[in-house]
Design a protein around this motif. Structure first.
Motif, PDB file in Angstrom:
ATOM      1  N   VAL A 176       1.106  -1.131  -0.149  1.00 44.44           N
ATOM      2  CA  VAL A 176      -0.326  -0.451   0.499  1.00 44.44           C
ATOM      3  C   VAL A 176       0.844   1.573   0.260  1.00 44.44           C
ATOM      4  O   VAL A 176       0.148   2.100  -0.883  1.00 44.44           O
ATOM      5  N   LEU A 177       1.862   1.532   0.882  1.00 43.59           N
ATOM      6  CA  LEU A 177       2.475   2.812   0.937  1.00 43.59           C
ATOM      7  C   LEU A 177       3.800   2.687  -0.162  1.00 43.59           C
ATOM      8  O   LEU A 177       3.626   3.866  -0.696  1.00 43.59           O
ATOM      9  N   CYS A 178       3.597   1.627  -0.428  1.00 44.97           N
ATOM     10  CA  CYS A 178       5.419   1.952  -1.642  1.00 44.97           C
ATOM     11  C   CYS A 178       5.254   2.839  -2.967  1.00 44.97           C
ATOM     12  O   CYS A 178       6.122   3.099  -3.708  1.00 44.97           O
ATOM     13  N   LYS A 179       3.437   2.754  -3.611  1.00 43.07           N
ATOM     14  CA  LYS A 179       3.021   3.462  -4.668  1.00 43.07           C
ATOM     15  C   LYS A 179       2.838   4.569  -4.052  1.00 43.07           C
ATOM     16  O   LYS A 179       2.547   5.268  -5.499  1.00 43.07           O
ATOM     17  N   ASN A 180       2.743   5.186  -3.686  1.00 44.57           N
ATOM     18  CA  ASN A 180       2.386   6.278  -2.478  1.00 44.57           C
ATOM     19  C   ASN A 180       3.076   6.958  -1.693  1.00 44.57           C
ATOM     20  O   ASN A 180       2.202   8.569  -1.174  1.00 44.57           O
ATOM     21  N   VAL A 181       4.694   7.234  -1.543  1.00 45.16           N
ATOM     22  CA  VAL A 181       5.727   7.480  -1.789  1.00 45.16           C
ATOM     23  C   VAL A 181       6.714   7.889  -2.949  1.00 45.16           C
ATOM     24  O   VAL A 181       6.661   7.254  -3.935  1.00 45.16           O
ATOM     25  N   LEU A 182       7.254   9.011  -2.529  1.00 44.28           N
ATOM     26  CA  LEU A 182       7.888   9.783  -4.195  1.00 44.28           C
ATOM     27  C   LEU A 182       9.593   8.683  -4.031  1.00 44.28           C
ATOM     28  O   LEU A 182       9.975   8.512  -4.286  1.00 44.28           O
ATOM     29  N   GLY A 183       9.990   8.607  -2.331  1.00 43.78           N
ATOM     30  CA  GLY A 183      11.084   7.169  -2.543  1.00 43.78           C
ATOM     31  C   GLY A 183      11.419   6.280  -0.901  1.00 43.78           C
ATOM     32  O   GLY A 183      10.454   7.150  -0.520  1.00 43.78           O
ATOM     33  N   ASP A 184      12.790   6.784  -0.849  1.00 42.73           N
ATOM     34  CA  ASP A 184      12.702   5.149  -0.047  1.00 42.73           C
ATOM     35  C   ASP A 184      13.059   5.966   1.711  1.00 42.73           C
ATOM     36  O   ASP A 184      12.677   6.191   2.371  1.00 42.73           O
ATOM     37  N   LYS A 185      13.199   7.447   1.416  1.00 41.30           N
ATOM     38  CA  LYS A 185      12.839   8.127   2.426  1.00 41.30           C
ATOM     39  C   LYS A 185      11.923   9.066   2.746  1.00 41.30           C
ATOM     40  O   LYS A 185      11.921   8.844   4.058  1.00 41.30           O
ATOM     41  N   GLN A 186      10.942   8.634   2.103  1.00 41.40           N
ATOM     42  CA  GLN A 186       9.736   9.541   2.614  1.00 41.40           C
ATOM     43  C   GLN A 186       8.897   8.543   3.027  1.00 41.40           C
ATOM     44  O   GLN A 186       7.568   8.233   4.102  1.00 41.40           O
ATOM     45  N   TYR A 187       9.532   7.110   2.738  1.00 42.76           N
ATOM     46  CA  TYR A 187       8.999   5.143   3.065  1.00 42.76           C
ATOM     47  C   TYR A 187       9.091   5.006   4.502  1.00 42.76           C
ATOM     48  O   TYR A 187       8.721   5.092   5.331  1.00 42.76           O
ATOM     49  N   GLU A 188      10.560   5.344   4.431  1.00 36.46           N
ATOM     50  CA  GLU A 188      10.854   5.703   6.022  1.00 36.46           C
ATOM     51  C   GLU A 188      10.256   7.174   7.135  1.00 36.46           C
ATOM     52  O   GLU A 188      10.267   6.179   8.270  1.00 36.46           O
ATOM     53  N   SER A 189      10.120   7.245   6.467  1.00 41.26           N
ATOM     54  CA  SER A 189       9.246   8.621   7.419  1.00 41.26           C
ATOM     55  C   SER A 189       8.232   8.102   7.851  1.00 41.26           C
ATOM     56  O   SER A 189       7.676   8.417   8.913  1.00 41.26           O
ATOM     57  N   ARG A 190       7.678   7.803   7.049  1.00 37.48           N
ATOM     58  CA  ARG A 190       5.735   7.317   7.081  1.00 37.48           C
ATOM     59  C   ARG A 190       6.390   5.669   8.403  1.00 37.48           C
ATOM     60  O   ARG A 190       5.358   6.462   9.565  1.00 37.48           O
ATOM     61  N   TYR A 191       7.257   5.250   8.461  1.00 40.11           N
ATOM     62  CA  TYR A 191       7.697   3.941   9.722  1.00 40.11           C
ATOM     63  C   TYR A 191       7.834   4.664  10.238  1.00 40.11           C
ATOM     64  O   TYR A 191       7.549   4.240  11.772  1.00 40.11           O
ATOM     65  N   LYS A 192       8.703   5.997  10.806  1.00 41.93           N
ATOM     66  CA  LYS A 192       9.084   6.323  11.695  1.00 41.93           C
ATOM     67  C   LYS A 192       8.347   6.809  12.479  1.00 41.93           C
ATOM     68  O   LYS A 192       7.508   7.126  13.695  1.00 41.93           O
ATOM     69  N   ASN A 207     -15.814   9.833  -4.557  1.00 39.31           N
ATOM     70  CA  ASN A 207     -16.073  11.044  -5.401  1.00 39.31           C
ATOM     71  C   ASN A 207     -15.837  11.886  -5.124  1.00 39.31           C
ATOM     72  O   ASN A 207     -16.289  13.125  -6.017  1.00 39.31           O
ATOM     73  N   LEU A 208     -15.938  12.569  -3.508  1.00 39.06           N
ATOM     74  CA  LEU A 208     -15.564  13.610  -3.194  1.00 39.06           C
ATOM     75  C   LEU A 208     -14.521  14.144  -3.717  1.00 39.06           C
ATOM     76  O   LEU A 208     -14.337  15.278  -3.839  1.00 39.06           O
ATOM     77  N   PHE A 209     -13.195  13.166  -4.186  1.00 33.35           N
ATOM     78  CA  PHE A 209     -12.143  13.778  -4.213  1.00 33.35           C
ATOM     79  C   PHE A 209     -11.890  13.162  -6.367  1.00 33.35           C
ATOM     80  O   PHE A 209     -12.290  12.285  -6.513  1.00 33.35           O
ATOM     81  N   PRO A 210     -11.700  14.587  -6.759  1.00 33.49           N
ATOM     82  CA  PRO A 210     -11.636  13.649  -8.224  1.00 33.49           C
ATOM     83  C   PRO A 210     -10.154  12.840  -8.778  1.00 33.49           C
ATOM     84  O   PRO A 210      -9.898  12.784  -8.210  1.00 33.49           O
ATOM     85  N   LEU A 211     -10.741  11.838 -10.150  1.00 36.67           N
ATOM     86  CA  LEU A 211      -9.623  11.474 -10.003  1.00 36.67           C
ATOM     87  C   LEU A 211      -8.400  11.807 -10.673  1.00 36.67           C
ATOM     88  O   LEU A 211      -8.208  12.619 -11.312  1.00 36.67           O
ATOM     89  N   LYS A 212      -6.897  11.613 -10.241  1.00 39.70           N
ATOM     90  CA  LYS A 212      -6.110  12.467 -10.726  1.00 39.70           C
ATOM     91  C   LYS A 212      -5.825  11.962 -12.161  1.00 39.70           C
ATOM     92  O   LYS A 212      -5.958  10.789 -12.770  1.00 39.70           O
ATOM     93  N   GLN A 213      -5.234  13.169 -12.895  1.00 43.60           N
ATOM     94  CA  GLN A 213      -4.789  12.789 -13.939  1.00 43.60           C
ATOM     95  C   GLN A 213      -3.212  12.517 -14.400  1.00 43.60           C
ATOM     96  O   GLN A 213      -3.139  11.710 -15.397  1.00 43.60           O
ATOM     97  N   ASN A 214      -2.358  12.591 -13.956  1.00 39.82           N
ATOM     98  CA  ASN A 214      -1.112  12.251 -13.995  1.00 39.82           C
ATOM     99  C   ASN A 214      -0.842  12.373 -12.536  1.00 39.82           C
ATOM    100  O   ASN A 214      -0.889  12.956 -11.592  1.00 39.82           O
ATOM    101  N   ARG A 215       0.084  11.094 -12.368  1.00 36.10           N
ATOM    102  CA  ARG A 215       0.688  10.398 -11.124  1.00 36.10           C
ATOM    103  C   ARG A 215       2.208  10.786 -11.146  1.00 36.10           C
ATOM    104  O   ARG A 215       2.240  10.153 -12.280  1.00 36.10           O
ATOM    105  N   THR A 216       2.843  11.482  -9.891  1.00 40.60           N
ATOM    106  CA  THR A 216       4.127  11.442  -9.489  1.00 40.60           C
ATOM    107  C   THR A 216       4.691   9.713  -9.659  1.00 40.60           C
ATOM    108  O   THR A 216       4.268   9.266  -8.328  1.00 40.60           O
ATOM    109  N   PRO A 217       5.579   9.754 -10.492  1.00 43.51           N
ATOM    110  CA  PRO A 217       6.046   7.854 -10.524  1.00 43.51           C
ATOM    111  C   PRO A 217       6.454   7.853  -9.096  1.00 43.51           C
ATOM    112  O   PRO A 217       7.792   8.481  -8.521  1.00 43.51           O
ATOM    113  N   SER A 218       6.920   6.533  -8.360  1.00 46.73           N
ATOM    114  CA  SER A 218       7.464   6.247  -7.290  1.00 46.73           C
ATOM    115  C   SER A 218       8.713   5.703  -7.406  1.00 46.73           C
ATOM    116  O   SER A 218       8.600   4.887  -8.494  1.00 46.73           O
ATOM    117  N   ARG A 219       9.603   6.112  -6.799  1.00 47.08           N
ATOM    118  CA  ARG A 219      11.365   5.325  -6.765  1.00 47.08           C
ATOM    119  C   ARG A 219      11.370   3.937  -5.761  1.00 47.08           C
ATOM    120  O   ARG A 219      10.207   3.758  -5.403  1.00 47.08           O
TER     121      ARG A 219
END
Length: 321
Positions: free
Chosen positions: A11-27, A148-160
């Motif tokens: 769940v997490l790995c697809k919604n973070v920019l990379g490993d630094k943000q991934y680790e911040s989640r877990y901290k 549906n309160l939140f519209p679908l993203k047209q573009n998604r920033t790829p995660s590392r």
């Protein structure tokens, strides 16, 4: 536990920019899970409620600006009516309660590979309720009405890709916590990171880590929980992002409930060995902040971004016993 931790990683790995943000989640998770353990061991009589998310619909809006508020919990929603009546004073655009069924085993849950484009995720049975502030009750609605309160993203920033050594490190740390608490965390992230964060547009989110009712004070209190070591330069103490201080101040003035900042003190950023629990009330924290700011950690943001932080000296924090 391993299957659950793999699902949480997915769940997490697809919604973070990379490993630094991934680790911040877990901290962040470690601080909150450790506090749940502390409560179980030291405050069994405390009445603790699941904190919720403040999520504006408009991209760029801060969390306190007309947010959608929602709680994800296996608790019954009617227990939260008083809390919601306070929080509606923010004011919230609308408020929801997502109740999930914790009676069936994780291995027996339905699964879907449509939430995160091909990654199979376990999904519990859940029901969504909208809070009606005029009648102080919850009304059942379809899940899609909420999404549906939140519209679908047209573009998604790829995660590392997250290095396997980082994944294994946090799996080891997480495996020491109670299964039911990790399960609750997974369901929260399934909805927040999976259903919403990955594919939906929204403003800047924040959350309430926990809500507690004090029999002594006859009031609810909101908790902000962080794992931190003392700042390196004078004044040594614990800080908070300047914008977060502003948001919490507005939150407190809107709802009229006390907010406590709870710190799981660790020795340093590398070893992260536990030292003690510290606590301070928000007004006392703000009153004693150093005037100057320092550059804080990037957390879930961009690594080269600016994150000014103010420090409150260590001596103003009390031991949590």
């Amino acid at each position: 536990m391993n299957d659950l931790l793999v699902a949480l990683h997915n769940v997490l790995c697809k919604n973070v920019l990379g490993d630094k943000q991934y680790e911040s989640r877990y901290k962040g998770f470690i601080g909150e899970l450790s506090f749940q353990e502390w409560l179980n061991n030291n405050r069994r009589s405390a009445t603790v409620f699941t904190g919720g998310y403040l999520l504006p619909r408009n991209t760029g809006s801060r969390s306190i600006q007309q947010p959608v508020y929602f709680t994800i919990s296996s608790d019954e929603p009617h227990k939260y009516i008083h809390i919601y009546s306070y929080l509606n004073n923010i004011p919230c655009e609308s408020m929801y309660f997502i109740n999930w069924n914790d009676e069936s085993n994780f291995s027996e849950w339905d699964s879907s590979d449509r939430i995160l484009d091909g990654i199979k995720l376990q999904i519990p049975n859940f029901n969504v309720f909208k809070f009606d502030p005029s009648n102080l009750n919850f009304i059942s609605i379809p899940f899609n009405d909420f999404l549906n309160l939140f519209p679908l993203k047209q573009n998604r920033t790829p995660s590392r890709a997250i290095p396997s050594s980082v994944i294994e490190k946090w799996h080891r740390k997480m495996s020491s916590y109670e299964y039911k608490h990790v399960l609750d965390l997974y369901v929260q992230r399934l909805i927040f990171d999976g259903y919403i964060g990955y594919s939906r547009e929204h403003g800047i989110p924040s959350d309430i880590d926990a809500i507690i009712y004090s029999e002594k004070l006859k009031t609810y209190a909101l908790l902000e929980i962080k794992e931190k070591d003392k700042s390196k330069r004078p004044p040594q103490g614990f800080g908070m992002d300047v914008e977060r201080i502003t948001d919490l101040s507005k939150l407190k003035s809107s709802i009229g409930l006390p907010i406590y900042y709870i710190v799981r003190q660790i020795d340093n950023q590398k070893d992260r060995n536990f030292l003690s629990w510290k606590i301070i009330e928000l007004d006392n924290f703000k009153k004693n902040l150093a005037k100057s700011t320092i550059q804080g950690g990037s957390g879930m943001g961009f690594e080269n971004g600016q994150y000014p932080t103010q420090i409150c000296p260590y001596e103003y924090f009390k031991d949590l016993k």
